[in-house]
Design a protein around this motif. Structure first.
Motif, short mmCIF file in Angstrom:
data_model
loop_
_atom_site.label_atom_id
_atom_site.label_comp_id
_atom_site.label_asym_id
_atom_site.label_seq_id
_atom_site.Cartn_x
_atom_site.Cartn_y
_atom_site.Cartn_z
N ILE A 1 -8.43 7.31 -0.25
CA ILE A 1 -7.61 8.30 -0.97
C ILE A 1 -6.20 7.75 -1.14
N GLY A 2 -5.84 7.45 -2.38
CA GLY A 2 -4.52 6.87 -2.67
C GLY A 2 -4.68 5.45 -3.17
N GLY A 3 -4.03 5.15 -4.30
CA GLY A 3 -4.15 3.82 -4.90
C GLY A 3 -2.86 3.05 -4.87
N GLU B 1 -7.10 8.09 -7.04
CA GLU B 1 -5.64 8.07 -7.23
C GLU B 1 -5.26 9.17 -8.22
N ARG B 2 -4.27 9.98 -7.85
CA ARG B 2 -3.92 11.12 -8.70
C ARG B 2 -3.12 10.70 -9.94
N MET C 1 -7.15 14.02 -8.44
CA MET C 1 -6.44 14.53 -7.26
C MET C 1 -7.45 14.98 -6.22
N MET D 1 -2.36 8.18 1.45
CA MET D 1 -1.66 9.02 0.46
C MET D 1 -0.15 8.82 0.43
N CYS E 1 3.89 8.90 1.23
CA CYS E 1 4.76 9.96 1.72
C CYS E 1 5.60 10.54 0.58
N GLU F 1 9.54 12.56 -0.39
CA GLU F 1 10.92 12.56 0.07
C GLU F 1 11.34 13.93 0.59
N ILE G 1 19.33 1.13 -2.50
CA ILE G 1 18.81 0.49 -3.71
C ILE G 1 19.21 1.28 -4.95
N GLY H 1 -0.70 2.79 6.10
CA GLY H 1 0.43 2.85 5.16
C GLY H 1 1.38 3.97 5.52
N ASN H 2 2.10 4.44 4.50
CA ASN H 2 3.16 5.42 4.77
C ASN H 2 2.63 6.78 5.20
N VAL H 3 1.37 7.08 4.93
CA VAL H 3 0.84 8.36 5.40
C VAL H 3 0.65 8.34 6.92
N HIS I 1 6.97 2.97 6.61
CA HIS I 1 7.22 1.53 6.70
C HIS I 1 8.47 1.18 5.89
N ALA J 1 6.72 -3.22 2.24
CA ALA J 1 5.37 -3.07 1.69
C ALA J 1 4.44 -4.14 2.27
C1 LIG Z 1 10.83 6.84 -3.57
C2 LIG Z 1 10.42 5.69 -2.72
C3 LIG Z 1 10.97 4.42 -2.95
C4 LIG Z 1 10.60 3.34 -2.15
N1 LIG Z 1 11.17 2.14 -2.36
C5 LIG Z 1 10.77 1.08 -1.61
C6 LIG Z 1 11.28 -0.21 -1.83
O1 LIG Z 1 12.13 -0.36 -2.68
N2 LIG Z 1 10.83 -1.25 -1.08
C7 LIG Z 1 9.87 -1.09 -0.11
O2 LIG Z 1 9.44 -2.08 0.55
N3 LIG Z 1 9.37 0.13 0.13
C8 LIG Z 1 9.81 1.19 -0.59
N4 LIG Z 1 9.32 2.42 -0.34
C9 LIG Z 1 8.38 2.51 0.75
C10 LIG Z 1 7.02 2.38 0.12
O3 LIG Z 1 6.50 3.69 0.00
C11 LIG Z 1 6.06 1.54 0.92
O4 LIG Z 1 6.56 0.25 1.06
C12 LIG Z 1 4.68 1.48 0.25
O5 LIG Z 1 4.74 1.68 -1.14
C13 LIG Z 1 3.79 2.50 0.86
O6 LIG Z 1 2.52 2.32 0.32
P1 LIG Z 1 1.45 3.46 0.40
O7 LIG Z 1 0.27 2.95 -0.34
O8 LIG Z 1 1.27 3.87 1.81
O9 LIG Z 1 2.12 4.69 -0.35
P2 LIG Z 1 2.41 4.95 -1.90
O10 LIG Z 1 2.89 3.71 -2.56
O11 LIG Z 1 3.29 6.13 -1.95
O12 LIG Z 1 0.97 5.31 -2.48
C14 LIG Z 1 0.28 6.50 -2.16
C15 LIG Z 1 -0.58 6.88 -3.33
O13 LIG Z 1 -1.43 7.96 -2.95
C16 LIG Z 1 -1.56 8.83 -4.06
N5 LIG Z 1 -1.97 10.15 -3.57
C17 LIG Z 1 -1.32 10.95 -2.70
N6 LIG Z 1 -2.00 12.09 -2.49
C18 LIG Z 1 -3.11 12.00 -3.24
C19 LIG Z 1 -4.22 12.89 -3.46
N7 LIG Z 1 -4.32 14.09 -2.86
N8 LIG Z 1 -5.20 12.50 -4.31
C20 LIG Z 1 -5.13 11.30 -4.94
N9 LIG Z 1 -4.11 10.42 -4.76
C21 LIG Z 1 -3.11 10.76 -3.92
C22 LIG Z 1 -0.17 8.83 -4.69
O14 LIG Z 1 -0.19 9.23 -6.04
C23 LIG Z 1 0.23 7.36 -4.53
O15 LIG Z 1 -0.09 6.58 -5.65
C24 LIG Z 1 9.66 3.52 -1.12
C25 LIG Z 1 9.12 4.79 -0.89
C26 LIG Z 1 9.49 5.86 -1.68
C27 LIG Z 1 8.88 7.22 -1.42
#
Ligand SMILES: Cc1cc2nc3c(=O)[nH]c(=O)nc-3n(C[C@H](O)[C@H](O)[C@H](O)COP(=O)(O)OP(=O)(O)OC[C@H]3O[C@@H](n4cnc5c(N)ncnc54)[C@H](O)[C@@H]3O)c2cc1C
Length: 452
Positions: free
Chosen positions: A27-29, A51-52, A102, A140, A142, A144, A192, A318-320, A324, A327
């Motif tokens: 869940i989450g792309g 991915e939503r 979603m 999924m 996080c 803000e 940033i 990941g961030n859920v 972190h 990335a």
């Molecule tokens: C606004 C913001 C800016 C950031 N900038 C940076 C940066 O500049 N450099 C850096 O290293 N890190 C940055 N981060 C941290 C960054 O989130 C992590 O480095 C990394 O992207 C986390 O990856 P992730 O896959 O865990 O989360 P995400 O990249 O947030 O991916 C989660 C995905 O899950 C999907 N999703 C959530 N709930 C559902 C659902 N119910 N059904 C289907 N899909 C769902 C979302 O649409 C999203 O695409 C930033 C974070 C945020 C919130």
């Protein structure tokens, strides 16, 4: 009779929801979901990503600045470039993609059992769908924190944005959020965005930080503030928003050591935009509804060394799982979760999880200035990666592992900062030693040396 994707609605009678069968449903792309899916696929599992958004890539699509990939690819990439490398790999496989979809819920049976098949319900452009998998990976990300979560007094005009929303407006929608900005919070997204706003012709009056130190990475303070002469005001916060229809100014005040505003230090800073970079919250509503226990310190799931939650077959990364700063670390962690999810799904039960050991059950607790420790449980005598973050910066501190009050591991004395997620490998023999001492808990303690 109304057509609704592949289901048919007739006088309130809905046909059975279409079901598709997989081994692992992710869940989450974002970067975590893609890395987990690729690792699970490599291990031989049939994998789906839900991915939503319309696109894979998660939040990285709007992070157009460089700084990604330095450890994973030994090359400096922008966020979209980093994400694209994984998108290309996903497209080169037969991983099933459900975009614009979603996830609404995860049904693991009641109570969740080792043999349970999880049913993931999603709303897709084709209507409601159900994907089943012996394993589910929560990825999924996080969201803000907003103004209401930090309760800034004052009026409620337009012009108050989270920094990530402003980042999306500027970098994806090509919209300018304002002309004169104040940024509250010196986390990486705020730093940033201070630079991005400046580059886009928005004047940044300053970055205001409640704590007596910057919350972002040192390299971001230098590259985003120092290089652009943007002032950073520490121990200062926004105490009032001023303006009727649109923000006209904010009042800032210095804070004391208890972080309370100091009367008489108020100053009005004219601006039309307030950007908030005041923390991220893991998106765990689905996890909680599925029965996953959360750690109040990380606001992510309590997991074991294979990143499996307390619900058998549900993994998180990941961030859920925990916020972190890089990335690249998300990718490494998520590959681990994806491989473990595939091992679970293909092996047929928690007992076949390659590393599980019924004689080992240790909880991991933080102490000293450690804000959290992850994983929160260790169920195998094996080399285990321990992650933690400190609550305040220190120049000299030592990481220790304690079991039944006895020190079973001590790291080198060095500096720690809250902006940096730390991790180190805990040797199997340390876990065995804790078990030999009859411990049911190990304590990860970070102790400032000058205070010892
Ligand atoms: C606004 C913001 C800016 C950031 N900038 C940076 C940066 O500049 N450099 C850096 O290293 N890190 C940055 N981060 C941290 C960054 O989130 C992590 O480095 C990394 O992207 C986390 O990856 P992730 O896959 O865990 O989360 P995400 O990249 O947030 O991916 C989660 C995905 O899950 C999907 N999703 C959530 N709930 C559902 C659902 N119910 N059904 C289907 N899909 C769902 C979302 O649409 C999203 O695409 C930033 C974070 C945020 C919130």
């Amino acid at each position: 009779m109304a057509e609704f994707g592949s289901s048919t609605i007739d006088c309130g009678v809905v046909e059975a929801v279409q079901t598709q069968v997989f081994d692992v449903v992710v869940i989450g792309g974002g970067p975590s979901g893609m890395a987990a899916a690729l690792a699970a696929h490599k291990a031989g599992a049939r994998v789906a990503i839900v991915e939503r958004e319309q696109h894979l890539g998660g939040i990285l699509r709007q992070c157009i600045h460089p700084g990604f990939g330095l450890s994973h690819f030994k090359q400096e990439l922008t966020g979209p470039e980093y994400a694209q490398r994984f998108i290309d790999q996903v497209h080169a496989t037969d991983i099933a993609l459900f975009l614009n979809s979603m996830v609404l819920g995860i049904d693991s049976g009641e109570p969740a059992e080792d043999t349970a098949v999880h049913a993931v319900t999603l709303m897709s452009p084709a209507g409601m769908l159900q994907l089943t998998g012996r394993a589910v990976v929560l990825a999924m990300g996080c969201r803000e924190r907003t103004r209401s979560e930090i309760k800034i007094p004052g009026s409620r005009p337009a012009g108050v944005f989270t920094a990530g929303l402003a980042q999306r407006y500027i970098n994806i929608e090509n919209l300018k959020p304002g002309s004169r900005a104040v940024i509250l919070g010196s986390g990486d997204i705020g730093l940033i965005m201070a630079r991005r706003c400046t580059l886009e012709g928005i004047s940044v009056e300053g970055v205001y930080e409640l704590m007596p130190y910057a919350n972002g990475l040192r390299r971001n303070v230098k590259n985003c503030l120092d290089d652009f002469d943007i002032p950073l005001h520490l121990s200062t916060t926004v105490t009032r928003v001023i303006g009727h229809d649109r923000v006209e100014a904010v009042e800032v005040s210095q804070v004391d050591e208890r972080l309370a505003p100091i009367p008489g230090t108020e100053r009005v800073v004219p601006c039309d935009t307030l950007l908030l970079s005041v923390g991220l919250i893991p998106e765990n509503e689905l996890s909680v509804a599925a029965g996953v226990e959360l750690d109040p310190r990380t606001r992510g799931a309590v997991v074991d060394q294979s990143l499996q939650t307390g619900v058998p077959g549900i993994f998180a990364c990941g961030n859920v799982l925990h916020v972190h700063d890089l990335a690249d670390n998300v990718t490494t962690e998520s590959e681990h979760a994806g491989a473990a999810a595939a091992a679970y799904a293909l092996g047929g039960g928690a007992e076949t999880n390659a590393v599980a050991d019924t004689s080992c059950e240790l909880t991991v607790s933080p102490a000293g200035i450690a804000g959290y420790a992850l994983p929160g449980r260790i169920t195998a005598v094996a080399l285990t990666k321990l992650n933690f973050r400190v609550r305040r910066p220190v120049d000299t501190a030592r990481v220790r592992i304690l079991a039944n009050g006895e020190e079973v591991f001590a790291g080198k004395v060095r500096a720690f900062k809250p902006s940096v997620m730390e991790s180190f490998p805990l040797p199997a023999k340390v876990i065995q030693r804790a078990l030999d001492l009859g411990a049911s808990e190990i304590v990860l303690s970070v102790d400032p040396v000058e205070e010892a």
